[in-house]
Design a protein around this motif. Structure first.
Motif, PDB file in Angstrom:
ATOM      1  N   THR A   1      16.482  16.342 -31.445  1.00  0.00           N
ATOM      2  CA  THR A   1      15.410  16.852 -30.593  1.00  0.00           C
ATOM      3  C   THR A   1      14.235  17.378 -31.414  1.00  0.00           C
ATOM      4  N   VAL A   2      13.034  17.044 -30.989  1.00  0.00           N
ATOM      5  CA  VAL A   2      11.814  17.549 -31.617  1.00  0.00           C
ATOM      6  C   VAL A   2      11.209  18.580 -30.662  1.00  0.00           C
ATOM      7  N   TYR A   3      10.741  19.709 -31.214  1.00  0.00           N
ATOM      8  CA  TYR A   3      10.190  20.770 -30.374  1.00  0.00           C
ATOM      9  C   TYR A   3       8.702  20.999 -30.639  1.00  0.00           C
ATOM     10  N   LEU A   4       7.982  21.228 -29.579  1.00  0.00           N
ATOM     11  CA  LEU A   4       6.557  21.546 -29.690  1.00  0.00           C
ATOM     12  C   LEU A   4       6.343  22.784 -30.553  1.00  0.00           C
ATOM     13  N   LYS A   5       7.214  23.775 -30.398  1.00  0.00           N
ATOM     14  CA  LYS A   5       7.024  25.033 -31.128  1.00  0.00           C
ATOM     15  C   LYS A   5       7.144  24.845 -32.642  1.00  0.00           C
ATOM     16  N   ASP A   6       7.733  23.742 -33.076  1.00  0.00           N
ATOM     17  CA  ASP A   6       7.894  23.502 -34.515  1.00  0.00           C
ATOM     18  C   ASP A   6       6.716  22.762 -35.140  1.00  0.00           C
ATOM     19  N   TYR A   7       5.658  22.557 -34.378  1.00  0.00           N
ATOM     20  CA  TYR A   7       4.542  21.771 -34.921  1.00  0.00           C
ATOM     21  C   TYR A   7       4.024  22.372 -36.220  1.00  0.00           C
ATOM     22  N   GLN A   8       3.825  21.521 -37.222  1.00  0.00           N
ATOM     23  CA  GLN A   8       3.189  21.955 -38.467  1.00  0.00           C
ATOM     24  C   GLN A   8       2.153  20.939 -38.879  1.00  0.00           C
ATOM     25  N   LYS A   9       1.083  21.445 -39.447  1.00  0.00           N
ATOM     26  CA  LYS A   9       0.048  20.532 -39.950  1.00  0.00           C
ATOM     27  C   LYS A   9       0.650  19.612 -41.000  1.00  0.00           C
ATOM     28  N   PRO A  10       0.152  18.386 -41.117  1.00  0.00           N
ATOM     29  CA  PRO A  10       0.652  17.504 -42.177  1.00  0.00           C
ATOM     30  C   PRO A  10       0.236  18.054 -43.547  1.00  0.00           C
ATOM     31  N   SER A  11       1.069  17.852 -44.564  1.00  0.00           N
ATOM     32  CA  SER A  11       0.698  18.385 -45.879  1.00  0.00           C
ATOM     33  C   SER A  11      -0.369  17.520 -46.555  1.00  0.00           C
ATOM     34  N   PHE A  12      -0.403  16.241 -46.195  1.00  0.00           N
ATOM     35  CA  PHE A  12      -1.423  15.358 -46.773  1.00  0.00           C
ATOM     36  C   PHE A  12      -2.208  14.645 -45.667  1.00  0.00           C
ATOM     37  N   LEU A  13      -3.512  14.470 -45.899  1.00  0.00           N
ATOM     38  CA  LEU A  13      -4.326  13.645 -45.017  1.00  0.00           C
ATOM     39  C   LEU A  13      -4.603  12.310 -45.712  1.00  0.00           C
ATOM     40  N   VAL A  14      -5.052  11.335 -44.937  1.00  0.00           N
ATOM     41  CA  VAL A  14      -5.395  10.032 -45.511  1.00  0.00           C
ATOM     42  C   VAL A  14      -6.896   9.811 -45.307  1.00  0.00           C
ATOM     43  N   ASP A  15      -7.649   9.764 -46.406  1.00  0.00           N
ATOM     44  CA  ASP A  15      -9.100   9.545 -46.276  1.00  0.00           C
ATOM     45  C   ASP A  15      -9.410   8.111 -45.891  1.00  0.00           C
TER      46      ASP A  15
ATOM     47  N   ASP B   1      -0.577  16.037 -31.268  1.00  0.00           N
ATOM     48  CA  ASP B   1       0.817  15.609 -31.400  1.00  0.00           C
ATOM     49  C   ASP B   1       1.200  14.973 -30.074  1.00  0.00           C
ATOM     50  N   TRP B   2       2.369  14.334 -30.013  1.00  0.00           N
ATOM     51  CA  TRP B   2       2.709  13.565 -28.811  1.00  0.00           C
ATOM     52  C   TRP B   2       3.097  14.435 -27.616  1.00  0.00           C
ATOM     53  N   PHE B   3       3.316  15.730 -27.858  1.00  0.00           N
ATOM     54  CA  PHE B   3       3.535  16.602 -26.697  1.00  0.00           C
ATOM     55  C   PHE B   3       2.268  16.669 -25.844  1.00  0.00           C
ATOM     56  N   GLN B   4       1.119  16.416 -26.482  1.00  0.00           N
ATOM     57  CA  GLN B   4      -0.170  16.513 -25.788  1.00  0.00           C
ATOM     58  C   GLN B   4      -0.539  15.200 -25.089  1.00  0.00           C
ATOM     59  N   LEU B   5       0.408  14.303 -24.933  1.00  0.00           N
ATOM     60  CA  LEU B   5       0.108  12.987 -24.389  1.00  0.00           C
ATOM     61  C   LEU B   5      -0.724  13.032 -23.099  1.00  0.00           C
ATOM     62  N   CYS B   6      -0.410  14.000 -22.224  1.00  0.00           N
ATOM     63  CA  CYS B   6      -1.135  14.040 -20.944  1.00  0.00           C
ATOM     64  C   CYS B   6      -2.607  14.413 -21.132  1.00  0.00           C
ATOM     65  N   LEU B   7      -2.944  14.959 -22.311  1.00  0.00           N
ATOM     66  CA  LEU B   7      -4.352  15.240 -22.595  1.00  0.00           C
ATOM     67  C   LEU B   7      -5.155  13.950 -22.488  1.00  0.00           C
TER      68      LEU B   7
ATOM     69  N   ASP C   1       7.999  20.282 -23.751  1.00  0.00           N
ATOM     70  CA  ASP C   1       8.094  21.110 -24.958  1.00  0.00           C
ATOM     71  C   ASP C   1       9.179  20.628 -25.913  1.00  0.00           C
ATOM     72  N   HIS C   2       9.889  19.561 -25.521  1.00  0.00           N
ATOM     73  CA  HIS C   2      10.836  18.945 -26.457  1.00  0.00           C
ATOM     74  C   HIS C   2      11.123  17.520 -26.007  1.00  0.00           C
ATOM     75  N   PHE C   3      11.498  16.693 -26.973  1.00  0.00           N
ATOM     76  CA  PHE C   3      11.957  15.350 -26.626  1.00  0.00           C
ATOM     77  C   PHE C   3      12.836  14.800 -27.736  1.00  0.00           C
ATOM     78  N   VAL C   4      13.605  13.792 -27.421  1.00  0.00           N
ATOM     79  CA  VAL C   4      14.361  13.062 -28.433  1.00  0.00           C
ATOM     80  C   VAL C   4      13.581  11.804 -28.795  1.00  0.00           C
ATOM     81  N   GLU C   5      13.168  11.052 -27.756  1.00  0.00           N
ATOM     82  CA  GLU C   5      12.437   9.806 -27.967  1.00  0.00           C
ATOM     83  C   GLU C   5      11.133   9.875 -27.174  1.00  0.00           C
ATOM     84  N   ILE C   6      10.013   9.922 -27.872  1.00  0.00           N
ATOM     85  CA  ILE C   6       8.736  10.094 -27.171  1.00  0.00           C
ATOM     86  C   ILE C   6       8.445   8.941 -26.214  1.00  0.00           C
TER      87      ILE C   6
END
Ligand code: BES
Ligand code: ZN
Length: 869
Positions: free
Chosen positions: A14-28, A319-325, A374-379
């Motif tokens: 399970t993936v949780y919305l509350k665990d969201y963290q910024k990625p450590s690297f970006l891709v230019d 993130d994919w929790f925001q899909l309805c946005l 706020d959580h899912f296994v398979e988006i």
């Protein structure tokens, strides 16, 4: 091969919305080189990455055969990174890292239709939302990593078309009968919007000049024989581009816009930047081959994917929790577009019918979740009616409350603040609030909790003081996972009518304001409240929730006579329809007598047919057996519902008998100026035919047969075929055979041929066996599976008998072959727990037995939730 054996025992995926963290690297920037061969595809990628937070450098990748990886020009040995089935991790990566990888993938054997796959012998396409890009190359495949893509595509010249996102900057020979193109997309985008196409396709070209003066080349790619069927989509595209300029001030931002049609597609369509990929069912439209409903659908899907260019692409999800946005907003936008295209009332009727038939049941059962989960296994399991349709309703409520002008100020602010960003639902509501000057924060509650609120209302008229009092109460069914359910803001659009004259009462504006009623909308946002109208000189009939101003279950003690009154006098077409539906719910679910409804139909229909044939066709709607079943929470007996519904249809047919024949003969779609009204006339004619046929009138069969033979229009042809087949008319067999001969090379028409037979009310296990063993049935083509399964599902009595095994077998088969579609189809059984015994236990046992046989996250998550009631 370099794929590590899977050592991980996934205890909890399970993936949780509350665990969201910024990625450590970006891709230019990313340079991709995709070289397709018959037996493999090689993908080389060069990522310019930059650290933005502490942590490992993580590249996601699935089913990739890694040939080499280099960092800043130095090839890594296997000890310098760790690799499992999901990701490649480089610890202690430098802050500036140019990553170069080479991988081999196998689109030619990809049946899941995710990532890069071969859709037919001469077409490769991609589908990367939400997590398909990781099946193409190693990448931080998450929507908050935005990058500039340059793509080189190389293949044999037997594939003349080589496409990717953005502008074509180079093309040439690659030796050995091969060629290549290079594309550059100037706007930063997340990987889920990447697309490429390699194939042998024809093209329809057009162009559009934007309000900013940009000349945009428009191209729709399809099989040669289907090019004439692209005209409606092309016109809808130009119309959408103009509509977004006029209604949201949004102009298109690239010099080209391409759409590619494929028959092998899990969904309807995908908004890849500048290169949409469409299921043929959502782009090909032609009176001769597709129905009016399909034509309307094509126009709305074209608009939907186009509108994503601003709501989804330029501004995307964190993130994919925001899909309805992006989806909820874009559905609201495409619904508004379609309201302008046909009649606003009928579009609203159709949209609400979908909401009530799919989203309400979903939200009252084991698959219920908030519009922003706020959580899912398979988006992939969360592209749901709740995210889409309820998401759209939340935006509609805010727009209703603000009114057009303020809503526009709000969206302007959103585009100004967040262009180029990956944002959250909170950002959206905050921008609307800032732009409009109206605090909408309480609407966040709608996004964060599940369930359809019940809105109870009571009205009381006091003749002595000439006051009308309305009291409201809201409640939600308790939910084990969401113990702190809160009251939501409910905009209640309302009007009072003079019960004697049928006229709408004008109400004293100052009094309305004191009541918090503005422009006919009252915002009810507590557990309970009361409002009072003064100066009401006669006992009124109140019409609540006009235009379905909020996605709630309204409980108001209307008398049947008041509902009949509203059917006739309400000026809001939606509430006119709703009044009829409420009467029908009472007849079919609460054993009310049908007389008042029949009389109201007789009072309403003849006039309405003349004035607005499209709306008239909807007034005849009788709730489907599936919808009626979904309103029953226990001891559901599908056969009983079927019997009651059939009895009502027969009564209607008898009451309207002679009227039907006259109307049928008089109605002529060619006398209508507008497509939408002609569509209404065709729908009415088919309704009249089926009513006549229900009484076994052989003349009806002759008329149907004649209609079938003489028309060149698919809605007329299919309507007639349906009447013949479903009533077992003597001409049924011959007509089915004729239809097959005419359309055997037209996949979308042939889907209808399968559907009509699968949806026969008296279909049996043998019918289903015949259809699924047919040479044209293909488990590799989702459209074909859906035509049979969807047809079957039109009759719950069949779904819940021999259909159970059908859906279980499909889920089992698709679990590996195409888990996205398998998981969706299995949901046909999600309301098993409402069935009366012994069916309930029998279906439950089948589902339990399926559990150990499925492996995919998609199907297992759905099955687990379904059984968790
Ligand atoms: N972004 C989706 C397509 C999508 C859905 C991709 C699920 C991956 C997983 C697209 O914009 C969409 O919403 N398409 C709808 C049709 C639309 C008119 C609601 C669809 O495909 O059904
Ligand atoms: Zn969408």
């Amino acid at each position: 091969m370099n794929i590590a054996a899977n050592p991980v025992v996934e205890a909890d995926q399970t993936v949780y919305l509350k665990d969201y963290q910024k990625p450590s690297f970006l891709v230019d920037s990313i340079e991709l080189d995709i070289q397709a061969f018959d037996d493999r595809t090689q993908v080389n990628a060069k990522l310019a990455m930059q650290r933005q937070a502490a942590g490992d450098l993580i590249l996601l990748g699935r089913d990739l055969e890694l040939k080499s990886i280099a960092v800043n020009g130095r090839v890594l040995s296997e000890t310098e990174y760790s690799l499992d089935t999901e990701q490649l991790v480089i610890a202690n990566a430098p802050d500036q890292a140019v990553i170069e990888t080479q991988v081999i993938i196998h689109p030619e054997s990809n049946t899941q239709l995710e990532g890069l796959y071969k859709a037919s012998s001469d077409l490769f396409v991609t589908q990367n939302e939400p997590e398909g890009f990781r099946k193409i190359t190693f990448y931080p495949d998450r929507p908050d990593v935005l990058s500039v893509f340059t793509t080189r595509v190389e293949a044999d010249k037997k594939f003349p078309v080589l496409l990717a996102n953005g502008n074509l900057i180079e093309a040439g020979e690659a030796g050995e009968g091969r060629h290549y193109t290079v594309w550059q997309d100037p706007t930063k985008k997340p990987s889920y919007l990447f697309a490429c196409v390699i194939g042998d396709l024809a093209v329809m070209k057009d162009h559009y000049v934007t309000s900013e003066g940009r000349n945009v080349a428009l191209e729709i790619y399809a099989e040669e024989k289907d090019i004439p069927k692209c005209r409606i989509a092309m016109d809808a595209l130009k119309h959408s581009m103009q509509w977004d300029e006029e209604h949201y001030g949004r102009a298109y931002d690239l010099d080209n816009y391409m759409i590619v049609a494929t028959s092998a597609f899990n969904m309807g369509a995908m908004e890849n930047k500048g290169l949409n990929i469409f299921n043929t069912s959502c782009v090909l439209a032609d009176e001769e081959y597709t129905t009016d409903a399909a034509i309307m659908r094509v126009q709305s899907v074209i608009a939907h994917e186009y509108f994503h260019n601003w709501t989804g692409n330029r501004i995307t999800c964190r993130d994919w929790f925001q899909l309805c946005l992006k989806e909820g907003l874009t559905v609201f936008r495409d619904q508004s577009f379609s309201e302008d295209l046909q009649s606003a009332a009928v579009q609203r009727i159709d949209d609400v019918a979908v909401l009530k038939a799919h989203q309400f049941p979903e939200d009252s059962g084991p698959l219920s979740h908030p519009p922003r989960p706020d959580h899912f296994v398979e988006i992939n399991n969360f592209y749901t009616a709740t995210v889409y349709e309820k998401g759209a309703e939340i935006n509609r409520m805010m727009s209703t409350l603000l009114g057009k002008e303020k809503f526009r100020l709000g969206t302007d602010e959103y585009f100004k603040r967040h262009d180029g960003q990956a944002v959250t639902v909170e950002d959206w509501v905050a921008a609307l609030t800032a732009g409009s000057g109206v605090n909408l924060a309480s609407f966040l509650i709608w996004y964060n909790q599940p369930g359809t609120p019940k809105l109870e209302a009571q009205g009381e008229y006091d003749a002595a003081t000439q006051t009308y009092r309305l009291s409201f109460k809201q409640s939600l069914k308790a939910h084990p996972k969401y113990p702190n359910l809160k009251a939501v803001p409910i905009p209640v659009a309302l009007a009072l009518f003079n019960a004697e004259t049928g006229e709408q009462l004008t109400l004293n504006a100052a009094a309305l304001f004191e009541n918090g009623v503005k422009d006919g909308v009252y915002l009810f946002d507590q557990d309970q409240a009361e409002i009072e109208f003064t100066g009401v000189t006669v006992k009124p009939v109140v019409s609540l929730l006009r235009n379905f101003s909020a996605p709630v279950n309204l409980d108001f003690n209307y008398s049947d006579d008041e509902l009949a009154f509203l059917m006739q006098y309400e000026t809001n077409g939606f509430n006119q329809w709703q009044a009829a539906q409420t009467l029908l719910d009472r007849i079919l679910l609460n054993d009310h007598a049908a007389e008042i409804y029949i009389q109201a139909m007789k009072n309403t229909v003849p006039d309405l047919i003349q004035k607005d044939p499209l709306l008239a066709s909807r007034i005849f709607d009788v709730p489907s057996e599936g919808y009626l079943g979904s309103r029953i929470d226990e001891n559901y007996n599908p056969a009983e519902i079927q019997e009651k519904r059939n009895a009502l249809l027969e009564l209607l047919a008898r009451e309207f008998g002679s009227f039907c024949k006259e109307a049928y003969l008089e109605l002529d779609p060619d006398t209508q100026k507008e497509f939408s009204q002609a569509m209404g006339v065709r729908a009415l004619k088919n309704i009249m035919l089926s009513m006549m046929a229900r009484l076994g009138d052989t003349e009806a069969f002759d008329l149907a047969h004649q209609q079938y033979q003489l028309t060149g229009n698919m809605s007329e042809r299919l309507g007639a075929l349906r009447v013949l087949v479903w009533n077992d008319a003597p001409q049924a067999k011959e007509t089915l055979a004729d239809f097959y001969d005419r359309f055997k090379d037209e996949a979308l028409s042939l889907d209808q041929w399968f559907m009509v037979q699968a949806a026969h009310p008296k279909a049996t296990a043998a019918t289903l066996a015949y259809l699924t063993a047919h040479a044209d049935y293909d488990l590799g083509v989702p459209n074909r599976i859906r035509s049979v399964s969807g047809g079957l599902n039109a009759n719950p009595v069949n779904t819940w008998s021999f259909g159970v095994q059908h859906f279980i077998n499909l889920a089992k088969y698709l679990d590996e072959k195409n888990p996205i579609v398998g998981s969706r189809l299995l949901q046909a059984l999600s309301r098993w727990y409402t069935l009366a015994e012994p069916q309930r236990s029998a279906v439950k046992a089948e589902l339990e037995a399926l559990k150990p046989q499925v492996k995919s996250k998609n199907v297992s998550e759905t099955l687990n939730s379904m059984l968790n009631v």
